[in-house]
Design an enzyme around this catalytic site. Structure first.
Site, PDB file in Angstrom:
ATOM      1  CG  ASP A 108      -1.858   0.976   1.194  1.00 59.68           C
ATOM      2  OD1 ASP A 108      -2.016   1.847   0.274  1.00 59.68           O
ATOM      3  OD2 ASP A 108      -2.904   0.890   2.040  1.00 59.68           O
ATOM      4  CG  ASP A 130      -9.487  -0.591 -10.017  1.00 65.67           C
ATOM      5  OD1 ASP A 130     -10.596  -0.381 -10.443  1.00 65.67           O
ATOM      6  OD2 ASP A 130      -9.376  -2.058  -9.653  1.00 65.67           O
ATOM      7  CE  LYS A 134     -20.547  -3.086 -10.825  1.00 64.87           C
ATOM      8  NZ  LYS A 134     -21.110  -4.134 -10.471  1.00 64.87           N
ATOM      9  CG  ASP A 166      -8.394   4.638 -19.694  1.00 66.50           C
ATOM     10  OD1 ASP A 166      -9.127   3.952 -20.413  1.00 66.50           O
ATOM     11  OD2 ASP A 166      -7.695   4.459 -18.778  1.00 66.50           O
ATOM     12  CB  THR A 204       1.685   3.635 -18.560  1.00 62.55           C
ATOM     13  OG1 THR A 204       0.254   3.975 -18.894  1.00 62.55           O
ATOM     14  CG2 THR A 204       2.180   4.985 -17.732  1.00 62.55           C
ATOM     15  CD  GLU A 207      -0.646   7.721 -22.627  1.00 60.65           C
ATOM     16  OE1 GLU A 207      -0.737   8.573 -23.766  1.00 60.65           O
ATOM     17  OE2 GLU A 207       0.036   7.817 -21.867  1.00 60.65           O
TER      18      GLU A 207
END
Length: 225
Positions: A108, A130, A134, A166, A204, A207
């Site tokens: 983490d 990430d 939702k 994105d 990356t 991307e």
């Protein structure tokens, strides 16, 4: 709302496909030599001398981290990634590029941020996190006030926070959360400033994948006020 700074739980996979023999050996042999140590951190602890420090949250396969480190050998880089297979790929980049200005943490990023003194970082990267699209998962997004409070504390005044995505939902969410804060200033003055990747922002894999799927990519640069 509870967010990642308080729940302190990593979501998603920690491991993917089984490591090949050479990959496992790389982890066993190399990772201990570049791993972020426990306890209070600064440039001297990490690299043996004072130097600017930058941190990437969730470096994926490490291609961006390695490219930044290769371009600026006088800067120390800290990469945090909980996914073992991504750490293996990053180790390969460090080995192949003979990079000695990178330290890695398999876990983490918030834990490492807490180990650093306030106002110690020149830049923090959060690239293609990430999106947790939702609504009920919004608390899991890194672009929440809890993590951003910690990032803001560790950035020097005038330092930079870079966010790339994105995902339209994450884009709107990040704009909303960061836009209501007084400790980050969005530096864009024209649309091109966030629609075109800056020259010193290496591409990356995420991307490239996004563009293959026809997704638009947004590049946000915020200054710590």
């Amino acid at each position: 709302m509870t967010d990642p700074a308080t729940i302190r739980r990593l979501y998603g996979r920690a491991k993917g496909h089984k490591l090949r023999e050479g990959q496992a050996a790389l982890v066993d042999r190399m990772l201990p030599t570049v791993a972020v140590p426990a306890g209070p951190l600064d440039a001297r602890v990490l690299f043996g001398a004072d130097r600017p420090l930058e941190l990437e949250i969730g470096f994926g396969g490490g291609e961006h981290l390695a490219a930044q480190a290769a371009a600026r050998p006088g800067t120390g880089f800290i990469g945090c990634e909980p996914f073992l297979n991504g750490v293996v790929q990053a180790l390969g980049h460090l080995r192949d590029g003979e990079l000695d200005n990178v330290r890695l943490h398999m876990g983490d990023a918030l834990d490492v941020l807490e180990q650093l003194p306030d106002a110690s970082l020149s830049r923090v990267y959060l690239l293609h996190p990430d999106p947790w699209p939702k609504a009920r998962h919004a608390k899991r997004r890194m672009a929440n006030d809890g993590p951003l409070d910690l990032i803001a504390a560790k950035l020097r005044p005038g330092a930079e926070f870079r966010l790339g995505t994105d995902d339209p939902t994450y884009c709107r969410w990040a704009c909303m959360v960061l836009g209501r804060r007084g400790d980050f200033r969005w530096t864009a003055t024209t649309a091109r400033d966030f629609l075109a990747r800056p020259a010193d922002w290496p591409e990356t894999r995420y991307e490239r994948k996004a563009r293959r799927h026809g997704h638009e990519v947004w590049y946000f640069q915020y200054q710590r006020t």
